[in-house]
Design a protein around this motif. Structure first.
Motif: not given
Lengths: 211, 211
Positions: A4, A7-8, A10-12, A14-15, A49, A53
């Motif tokens: 988790t 993933k967090e 990675e999300k950040e 990508r943002r 995508t 975001y």
DNA sequence: CTATTTAATGACTATTGGTCATATATGATA
DNA sequence: TATCATATATGACCAATAGTCATTAAATAG
């Protein structure tokens, strides 16, 4: 529990990638001319995508405005010190502001955009976040001014918080003037620095000739 | 030769009708949300006709910006007088500015929009016209300041034209602050007038406590 | 290996600024 | 008055683009 978290992250990430791409496109083409497809291309993602975001083009631009404010305030924090004399602190802030406008002209322009041109017809959540971004550093500035009032250096007939806001907005205005001086024939052969330093001179001593 | 003249008048009239309609739509919905169809409907004309009189939505909005500037400058001319003391003239201009912001909040907002938010990426002919609209009244203002410098009332280390521009842009900034103070918790129970009068106090005497 | 959840895609829609071939009204000419 | 010429107005149409969503792909869990 590492998944988790990763993933967090990675999300950040990508943002941020999206923001980086958006920034480049906005800075190159301007708010209106930049399209979401441009940004998606630059970020090597599909347009859909982007909307996972950021919920709109406007919000993307806002996020960049927030970046701009953060950079500026960070520059302030580095030069401000409770040990310095009040007037020196004010000057340091002024000089930092000038450096900001010179070193990050695109961020500066974005900041002026948000300072000046929000459409009262519809204030979004983002606007509120932007104003909040300003609050903490503003509190720091207020504190410095309050010191100056308390130890008798600054005039005491205007509250520190009013002073802070007034100085802030006057200075934003002057920086905008400096950055657009090419359109004012009067100012063609005046440097940005001169304009800004004169602005601070006026703030310090006022317009009246000192006997 | 009355026919060409009448046609000329009618054309001018129609142009104004379109501007009136555009104004109402822009002021009600904001620049982005207002559509050319909205404006055409309000003006009881077809969209195509709008484009016979204005070559783009932006130009229409500009024309309203010019109106705003003209109203403001007209208010200035009424209060300025070479007979008054310099500082009184400056205060009169300031008060006129405040009245303008109060009496014509929509024009004021439009003016701030153009003062602050033009996209350096593409400056149009209209922008130049707008800056020209400012030049004459600015010259008047410069003259007043020059008088003040010459007769020793004002400081003489900053040129009159720089002073004029700096004061102008500082004041625009402060008025914008006043009109958005609701978003700054610090300023909730401060009146617009107080902010603006404090701004002028600072300009007059500076930040430092007097001796 | 399968099922489930999460993330990414891009074809599609709706909106809207701007265009242009067509229509209409106005005025000049004879 | 009838005819032509010019100026003006129209609205169907086009292109661009912000935003959506059913579909696909990938990652994770069981």
């Amino acid at each position: 529990m590492g998944i988790t978290e990763r993933k967090e992250r990675e999300k950040e990430q990508r943002r941020n990638d999206i923001l980086d791409a958006a920034e480049r496109v906005f800075f190159k083409k301007g708010l209106e001319q930049a399209t979401m497809d441009d940004i998606a291309n630059k970020a090597e993602l599909s347009k859909g995508t982007l909307y996972l975001y950021f919920k709109s083009k406007e919000e993307l631009y806002f996020a960049i405005g927030i970046r701009a404010h953060q950079i500026l305030w960070h520059m302030f924090e580095k030069v401000i010190s409770p040990d310095k004399k009040v007037m020196d602190n004010i000057f340091e802030i002024g000089k930092a502001f000038v450096r900001f406008a010179n070193e990050y002209p695109d961020y500066f322009r974005t900041m002026v955009h948000f300072e000046a041109d929000f459409d009262m017809h519809y204030i979004t959540e983002q606007h509120k976040r932007l104003f909040q971004t300003e609050e903490d550093p503003m509190a720091l500035f207020v504190e410095i001014l309050q010191n100056g009032i308390d130890n008798g250096v600054l005039r005491n007939d205007i509250s520190a918080s009013q002073l802070a806001h007034i100085l802030w907005t006057q200075t934003t205005g002057v920086l905008k003037l400096a950055s657009t001086k090419d359109f004012h024939p009067d100012l063609h052969n005046v440097s940005d620095e001169e304009i800004i330093m004169n602005h601070f001179e006026i703030l310090k001593y006022g317009l009246l000739k000192n006997q």
